[in-house]
Design an enzyme around this catalytic site. Structure first.
Site, PDB file in Angstrom:
ATOM      1  N   ASP A  11       0.886  -1.162   0.000  1.00  0.00           N
ATOM      2  CA  ASP A  11       0.000   0.000   0.000  1.00  0.00           C
ATOM      3  C   ASP A  11       0.920   1.208   0.000  1.00  0.00           C
ATOM      4  O   ASP A  11       1.620   1.445   0.973  1.00  0.00           O
ATOM      5  CB  ASP A  11      -0.878  -0.034   1.260  1.00  0.00           C
ATOM      6  CG  ASP A  11      -1.799   1.175   1.362  1.00  0.00           C
ATOM      7  OD1 ASP A  11      -1.546   2.176   0.679  1.00  0.00           O
ATOM      8  OD2 ASP A  11      -2.763   1.093   2.143  1.00  0.00           O
ATOM      9  N   TYR A 228       0.804   0.411  14.459  1.00  0.00           N
ATOM     10  CA  TYR A 228      -0.137   0.201  13.361  1.00  0.00           C
ATOM     11  C   TYR A 228       0.207   1.090  12.189  1.00  0.00           C
ATOM     12  O   TYR A 228       0.296   2.297  12.331  1.00  0.00           O
ATOM     13  CB  TYR A 228      -1.568   0.484  13.823  1.00  0.00           C
ATOM     14  CG  TYR A 228      -2.581   0.252  12.725  1.00  0.00           C
ATOM     15  CD1 TYR A 228      -2.684  -0.991  12.122  1.00  0.00           C
ATOM     16  CD2 TYR A 228      -3.424   1.267  12.291  1.00  0.00           C
ATOM     17  CE1 TYR A 228      -3.595  -1.218  11.107  1.00  0.00           C
ATOM     18  CE2 TYR A 228      -4.346   1.047  11.280  1.00  0.00           C
ATOM     19  CZ  TYR A 228      -4.428  -0.197  10.701  1.00  0.00           C
ATOM     20  OH  TYR A 228      -5.339  -0.422   9.698  1.00  0.00           O
ATOM     21  N   LYS A 231      -3.269  -2.548   7.415  1.00  0.00           N
ATOM     22  CA  LYS A 231      -3.429  -3.996   7.542  1.00  0.00           C
ATOM     23  C   LYS A 231      -2.484  -4.706   6.565  1.00  0.00           C
ATOM     24  O   LYS A 231      -1.987  -4.099   5.624  1.00  0.00           O
ATOM     25  CB  LYS A 231      -4.886  -4.344   7.236  1.00  0.00           C
ATOM     26  CG  LYS A 231      -5.713  -4.954   8.354  1.00  0.00           C
ATOM     27  CD  LYS A 231      -5.053  -5.143   9.660  1.00  0.00           C
ATOM     28  CE  LYS A 231      -5.812  -6.043  10.618  1.00  0.00           C
ATOM     29  NZ  LYS A 231      -5.220  -6.069  11.967  1.00  0.00           N
TER      30      LYS A 231
END
Ligand code: 13P
Ligand code: 13P
Ligand code: MG
Ligand code: MG
Length: 365
Positions: A11, A228, A231
């Site tokens: 990503d 984080y 995902k």
């Protein structure tokens, strides 16, 4: 001929938010790879996307873990990040955890799955790609495809599959691996792979020919980054037909959507919805999580295809059911089992809230 199939993804920026990939980023990736292909490093390639994840599908003869191939992917992601930054896309360069390439993309943020094999007379390949979910999401589908006769009738009635398949399972917390033979050891195996946030099916092998049948990406971004960043949005390659399950057997698990980890802020359970590539645009509550499947025939390493396998009416009911499941889960708002248990959450304010309220907790009578 021996051929290596590499799927490397990252990503590197979302458009809009985390819902889709920008066409300029995909165009940049195609340009980068086309340039390198002229040098003869690759046999063939296909650039695509799943939601906000850029996917590089490449065939070559460099073997798995090739520094040249990983560098090509890394350099492509870096160039695409420049485009993403110019467009001020959301989270430009999100998955690139390192400043510079150091021999492999493993552990640097991108997801990777690769396999090397002798190309068969007809080499049928499916490549699954997911958005808004974790590595481990392939555990149940791979179990059904290679070990469940209610899914794969070939296990029962095809002589060349009747001996079953071997599952290589990784414990990503302890960095250990073990191989289970199906069907003999399925009860033992399910103790582990039923906990997909820790134990993941890395690869599947034919028990008689020892040939590789499937391979998945098992990188956990949060464990690598220590925070984080997004995902994992994993990928998985499955060889089909002949002594492997048929295309329809490999697609069948996705006709019954299951709940996976991911969705909004990576901290929820939601249904994995099978969609076409154009429909891999997770919008509602940044989801629900999506899975796409591209099919190819390989011919001398050339990628004949793709066919967009979930672009088929027979998956309409699965999509409808996934939307119903999404509604049911959303009803729980910030409560489990929609929100993940505390220890699995990617996002949490718990330490700050705890600290603020420290003095207000008193002993129970
Ligand atoms: P991605 O991992 O697809 O970037 O999604 C991140 C997220 O938190 C969506 O809410
Ligand atoms: P931002 O805080 O960067 O807006 O991210 C929220 C989100 O979309 C989760 O990844
Ligand atoms: Mg994103
Ligand atoms: Mg994503």
């Amino acid at each position: 001929m021996s051929i290596t199939l590499s799927v490397i993804k990252a990503d590197i920026g979302g458009y809009v938010g985390h819902s889709e990939s920008h066409p300029d980023v995909i165009a940049q990736a195609k340009e980068c790879i086309a340039k390198v292909q002229k040098t003869g490093l690759l046999v063939d390639y296909h650039v695509t996307k799943c939601g906000d994840d850029l996917q590089l599908i490449m065939t070559h003869q460099q073997g798995v873990d090739s520094e040249k191939i990983h560098k090509l992917a890394w350099d492509t992601f870096v160039d695409c990040t420049e485009v993403a930054k110019k467009l001020k896309l959301h989270g430009a360069g999100q998955d690139l955890l390192a400043d510079a390439f150091s021999g492999t993309v493993k552990g640097m943020g991108p997801g990777v799955t690769e396999m090397e094999f002798e190309e068969r007379a007809a080499e049928t390949i499916l490549i699954f790609m997911a958005d808004k979910t974790s590595s481990g999401a392939w555990n149940m589908p791979l179990y059904k495809i290679f070990a469940d006769p209610f899914n794969t009738i070939g296990l029962v009635i095809a002589a060349n599959m009747h001996a079953g398949f071997a599952f290589e399972v990784h414990d990503i917390k302890e960095h250990k691996k073990i191989t289970f033979n199906a069907p003999d050891e399925i009860y033992d195996m399910l103790v582990f792979i039923g906990a997909p946030s820790r134990y993941m099916v890395k690869a599947v092998y034919h028990r008689e020919t020892k040939e590789i049948a499937a391979a998945s990406s098992t990188q956990r971004l949060a464990l690598l980054a220590g925070r984080y960043v997004g995902k994992d949005d994993p990928v998985c390659i499955v060889r089909c037909q002949g002594s492997f399950p048929a295309v329809g057997e490999v697609l069948e698990p996705f006709a019954s959507p299951i709940l996976v980890e991911g969705w909004m802020r990576g901290s929820h359970m939601g249904p994995l919805m099978p969609v076409s590539i154009p429909n891999s645009t997770p919008t509602r509550f940044d989801g629900p999580p999506r899975v796409v499947a591209l099919g190819f025939q390989l011919s001398g390493g050339k990628l004949v295809g793709p066919r967009d396998m979930f672009d088929d009416k027979s998956f309409n009911l699965a999509r409808h059911q996934a939307n119903e499941m999404a509604d049911l889960m959303r009803r729980h708002g910030p409560f489990e089992p929609h929100r993940l248990p505390l220890e699995e959450m990617e996002y949490t304010t718990m330490p700050e809230v705890m600290k603020k309220l420290e003095g207000r907790f008193t002993e129970l009578d």
